[in-house]
Design a protein around this motif. Structure first.
Motif, PDB file in Angstrom:
ATOM      1  N   ASP A 101      30.160  70.348  -6.663  1.00 54.64           N
ATOM      2  CA  ASP A 101      28.839  69.809  -6.966  1.00 54.64           C
ATOM      3  C   ASP A 101      28.997  68.584  -7.872  1.00 54.64           C
ATOM      4  O   ASP A 101      29.514  68.716  -8.986  1.00 54.64           O
ATOM      5  CB  ASP A 101      28.003  70.872  -7.674  1.00 54.64           C
ATOM      6  CG  ASP A 101      26.560  70.431  -7.905  1.00 54.64           C
ATOM      7  OD1 ASP A 101      26.274  69.233  -7.778  1.00 54.64           O
ATOM      8  OD2 ASP A 101      25.731  71.303  -8.244  1.00 54.64           O
ATOM      9  N   PRO A 102      28.595  67.401  -7.433  1.00 52.84           N
ATOM     10  CA  PRO A 102      28.752  66.208  -8.267  1.00 52.84           C
ATOM     11  C   PRO A 102      28.095  66.332  -9.635  1.00 52.84           C
ATOM     12  O   PRO A 102      28.527  65.690 -10.597  1.00 52.84           O
ATOM     13  CB  PRO A 102      28.088  65.106  -7.428  1.00 52.84           C
ATOM     14  CG  PRO A 102      28.190  65.589  -6.019  1.00 52.84           C
ATOM     15  CD  PRO A 102      28.036  67.079  -6.115  1.00 52.84           C
ATOM     16  N   ARG A 103      27.071  67.169  -9.751  1.00 48.33           N
ATOM     17  CA  ARG A 103      26.405  67.339 -11.047  1.00 48.33           C
ATOM     18  C   ARG A 103      27.298  68.055 -12.055  1.00 48.33           C
ATOM     19  O   ARG A 103      27.054  67.995 -13.260  1.00 48.33           O
ATOM     20  CB  ARG A 103      25.101  68.114 -10.858  1.00 48.33           C
ATOM     21  CG  ARG A 103      24.036  67.374 -10.043  1.00 48.33           C
ATOM     22  CD  ARG A 103      22.858  68.280  -9.755  1.00 48.33           C
ATOM     23  NE  ARG A 103      23.263  69.436  -8.933  1.00 48.33           N
ATOM     24  CZ  ARG A 103      22.443  70.396  -8.540  1.00 48.33           C
ATOM     25  NH1 ARG A 103      21.163  70.361  -8.895  1.00 48.33           N
ATOM     26  NH2 ARG A 103      22.878  71.407  -7.803  1.00 48.33           N
ATOM     27  N   GLU A 104      28.328  68.739 -11.559  1.00 47.59           N
ATOM     28  CA  GLU A 104      29.235  69.473 -12.442  1.00 47.59           C
ATOM     29  C   GLU A 104      30.416  68.627 -12.907  1.00 47.59           C
ATOM     30  O   GLU A 104      31.211  69.067 -13.731  1.00 47.59           O
ATOM     31  CB  GLU A 104      29.764  70.723 -11.726  1.00 47.59           C
ATOM     32  CG  GLU A 104      28.704  71.771 -11.457  1.00 47.59           C
ATOM     33  CD  GLU A 104      28.173  72.381 -12.734  1.00 47.59           C
ATOM     34  OE1 GLU A 104      28.976  72.770 -13.598  1.00 47.59           O
ATOM     35  OE2 GLU A 104      26.932  72.451 -12.880  1.00 47.59           O
ATOM     36  N   LEU A 105      30.536  67.421 -12.385  1.00 50.50           N
ATOM     37  CA  LEU A 105      31.623  66.531 -12.798  1.00 50.50           C
ATOM     38  C   LEU A 105      31.344  65.964 -14.183  1.00 50.50           C
ATOM     39  O   LEU A 105      30.194  65.811 -14.594  1.00 50.50           O
ATOM     40  CB  LEU A 105      31.776  65.389 -11.798  1.00 50.50           C
ATOM     41  CG  LEU A 105      32.135  65.795 -10.354  1.00 50.50           C
ATOM     42  CD1 LEU A 105      32.049  64.569  -9.445  1.00 50.50           C
ATOM     43  CD2 LEU A 105      33.515  66.420 -10.291  1.00 50.50           C
TER      44      LEU A 105
END
Length: 317
Positions: free
Chosen positions: A70-74
């Motif tokens: 999930d890009p939001r978790e990067l």
């Protein structure tokens, strides 16, 4: 006198580019760039590439190589060697790697064997992923938190609360106490026989760094100190410390342990150290640096050139 070089895990290894954390367009462009670097962290372990006895950091290039993430978790780390770089936390079972030269290893033990700038970057990534993983819920109301500002802020999802959490570090003092000709070192009961290190402990609320040095030395050894002088600092994300190094002179040398944190405390001479009577800490630690600087200030041969010196056993480079 030349400037003191930075300790391992410190130094200008990265352009953090903090101004980009809120720039959504720039971050999306970085994620779309196939040259963008990702630093994997699995259960606090770092992804390492081994070629013979040479260790280097292993980076994943391009988000397409991270299916399901999930890009939001990067977490945006900045720009490293001219490329955007993110930390990515991997959960679940140990990732299956097709390259047998890549493995997840404990950075604490191998940091000194890596290129310095890579060791610093891996430490930063490890610290950020650990902070995120341990702050998934609001400490005020218990609601889940949501990442923002490229992973550098965790906001409460409860609209009635909306409290914010920021990356945290735990300041700890570490001190080389000397009476001039001897150094004070202690050992924990869990350590293998012969291992000793400098005195250290966490700073308490409402306490200055100098006061923390005096208190910790007294609590763990009974020794009284004066002339507390700052030496240097070292990020130590195991899990989230900042080690603040000091030297201090003993004005009372009798050892009397006030608490049971240390199994043994002793005074060691330079001859003891040179002859291998005590196993010193890993060379990439600030603890070793403190001992080394004291030793070299009064020895005819540098500590690292003494053939009889004994160190904590580490994996070979």
């Amino acid at each position: 006198m030349p400037p003191r070089p930075p300790n391992t895990l410190a130094g200008p290894y990265l352009e953090r580019a903090a101004h980009r954390r809120k720039d959504e367009a720039l971050l999306q462009a970085a994620l779309a760039n196939p040259e963008t670097l990702f630093v994997p962290v699995w259960e606090t372990r770092s992804s390492i590439l081994r070629r013979g006895e040479l260790l280097t950091a292993h980076f994943v290039t391009g988000i397409q190589a991270l299916p399901g993430v999930d890009p939001r978790e990067l977490v945006w780390l900045g720009e490293f060697r001219g490329q955007a770089v993110f930390a990515v936390g991997l959960s679940g079972e140990r990732p299956q790697l097709t390259d047998p030269t890549v493995d997840f290893q404990d950075l604490r033990m191998i940091a000194g064997a890596l290129p310095p700038e890579e060791a610093g970057l891996l430490a930063y990534a490890r610290a950020m992923i650990h902070w995120r993983d341990t702050h998934r819920f609001c400490g005020r109301c218990g609601s889940p938190t949501q990442p923002s500002e490229s992973g550098h802020v965790l906001r409460c999802s409860n609209e009635a609360c909306r409290s914010q959490q920021f990356p945290r570090i735990d300041p700890a003092v570490i001190v080389l106490v000397t009476d001039g000709e001897r150094a004070l070192l202690g050992r924990q009961a869990s350590w293998p026989p012969g291992r000793y290190s400098t005195i250290a402990g966490f700073v308490e609320p409402g306490e200055s760094l100098e006061d923390a040095v005096v208190r910790e030395v007294h609590e763990e050894t009974g020794v009284g100190v004066e002339s507390v002088d700052y030496h240097s600092s070292q990020p130590w994300p195991f899990p989230s410390s900042l080690m603040l190094g000091f030297t201090a002179y003993a004005n009372r040398t009798d050892i009397l342990r006030v608490d049971d944190e240390l199994e043994d405390v002793r005074w060691w001479t330079r001859a003891d150290i040179a002859n291998g009577a005590v196993a010193l800490p890993i060379t990439h630690s600030i603890s070793f640096r403190l001992v080394e600087d004291w030793y070299d200030s009064g020895a005819t041969r540098p500590l690292r050139e003494e053939p009889g010196v004994r160190l904590w056993q580490l994996p070979r480079r």
